[in-house]
Design a protein around this motif. Sequence first.
Motif, PDB file in Angstrom:
ATOM      1  N   ASP A 297     -18.280 -25.361   1.832  1.00  0.00           N
ATOM      2  CA  ASP A 297     -17.011 -26.094   1.795  1.00  0.00           C
ATOM      3  C   ASP A 297     -17.273 -27.596   1.761  1.00  0.00           C
TER       4      ASP A 297
ATOM      5  N   LYS B  38     -17.459 -25.148  -3.025  1.00  0.00           N
ATOM      6  CA  LYS B  38     -16.148 -25.799  -3.111  1.00  0.00           C
ATOM      7  C   LYS B  38     -16.346 -27.305  -3.141  1.00  0.00           C
TER       8      LYS B  38
ATOM      9  N   GLU C  47     -15.963 -19.841   4.667  1.00  0.00           N
ATOM     10  CA  GLU C  47     -16.210 -21.210   4.210  1.00  0.00           C
ATOM     11  C   GLU C  47     -16.945 -21.961   5.310  1.00  0.00           C
TER      12      GLU C  47
ATOM     13  N   ASN D  31     -12.215 -20.630   7.332  1.00  0.00           N
ATOM     14  CA  ASN D  31     -13.066 -21.777   7.660  1.00  0.00           C
ATOM     15  C   ASN D  31     -13.803 -21.495   8.963  1.00  0.00           C
TER      16      ASN D  31
ATOM     17  N   GLU E 217      -6.694 -19.169   1.202  1.00  0.00           N
ATOM     18  CA  GLU E 217      -7.438 -19.750   2.327  1.00  0.00           C
ATOM     19  C   GLU E 217      -6.539 -19.840   3.555  1.00  0.00           C
TER      20      GLU E 217
HETATM   21 CA    CA Z   1     -11.895 -25.004   3.528  1.00  0.00          CA
END
Ligand code: CA
Length: 278
Positions: free
Chosen positions: A178, A199, A148, A116, A58
């Motif tokens: 996320d 997640k 995400e 993200n 990530e």
């Molecule tokens: Ca994240």
Amino acid sequence: GAFDARQPFCWYSAQRDEKMHRAYRLASDAERGLQNGDFHLDYQPRFTLDGRRPVSAEALIRWNHPTLGPISPGEFIPVFERTALIDEVTNWVLDTALDQVRAWRAQGQDIPVSINLSSSYLSNASAWHDIRSKLEHRALPFSMIELEITEGEWLRPGSAAIGHIAAMAQAGITVAIDDFGSGYSNFSYLSDLPIHTVKLDKSLIDGIASSSRARAKVSAIHHLAHELGYLTVAEGVEHQAQVDVLAAMGIDEVQGYLLARPMAPAAVMQVFEQAAIT
Ligand code: CA
Ligand code: C2E
Ligand code: CA
Ligand code: CA
């Protein structure tokens, strides 16, 4: 007396003032920071729970401000999100991360990267076109990126964002929800989203070794997500006892300081190379 009573109010107001000043400062310094190379990305590897193989990383943005020092994305991203800066920064993150994927590839490792995305970015009319052209421009397969996103009002049926997500899923880009389980979480629309991964937020994972109620919550979310066909990932895993609980549940993947901290690209390369040997 009256003097004491006024004191806390004045103090609080000064605090607020200072916070606003700092936010203003961060917003006005961002552009120059991007040009001067004050931002960089660290990458946190994500592992299969079964076998502990690293599978992806990530991208997490870092800002080393020339006078204020290191600033957490938890502070500056929400500031940028209130302005058009977030789109510029997101484009920078996408370009930097995809260049890194190419560099890792050139050194012999295929490491998919998770990005993200702020809700406003995916609401832009050009979001899908922009992401696709960044991948095509670098001759990267769509499977090398995962996006995400955080649940919210912006994901309502019929929105522009949903259209982009569906198009991306169709093309083979995986999308993860996320921070699931932090604050307001909605399963009713989760079942209708063309996503791939859920997640589970660190705040959910924190208590699972000590609290049966926390365990019940994580277990319920995990099982429902699995039944809907989604991969489940636990974030913020810090203790072996948590890994044991998650393994017993059958969670797919884990991320957290126990396994690997966010790190520089060369260190990520080592994590993946080491896994290939053993
Ligand atoms: Ca994240
Ligand atoms: P997030 O997406 O939930 O990312 C996970 C955060 O938890 C990261 O904090 C990561 O460093 C931290 N973390 C990972 N494992 C552990 C652990 O075991 N223990 C603890 N205590 N923390 C752990 P970070 O890097 O400070 O980022 C904070 C938030 O800022 C992220 O939360 C994400 O929402 C946002 N962010 C970071 N980079 C970007 C970016 O490039 N774009 C956007 N839009 N947001 C970003
Ligand atoms: Ca997030
Ligand atoms: Ca989180």
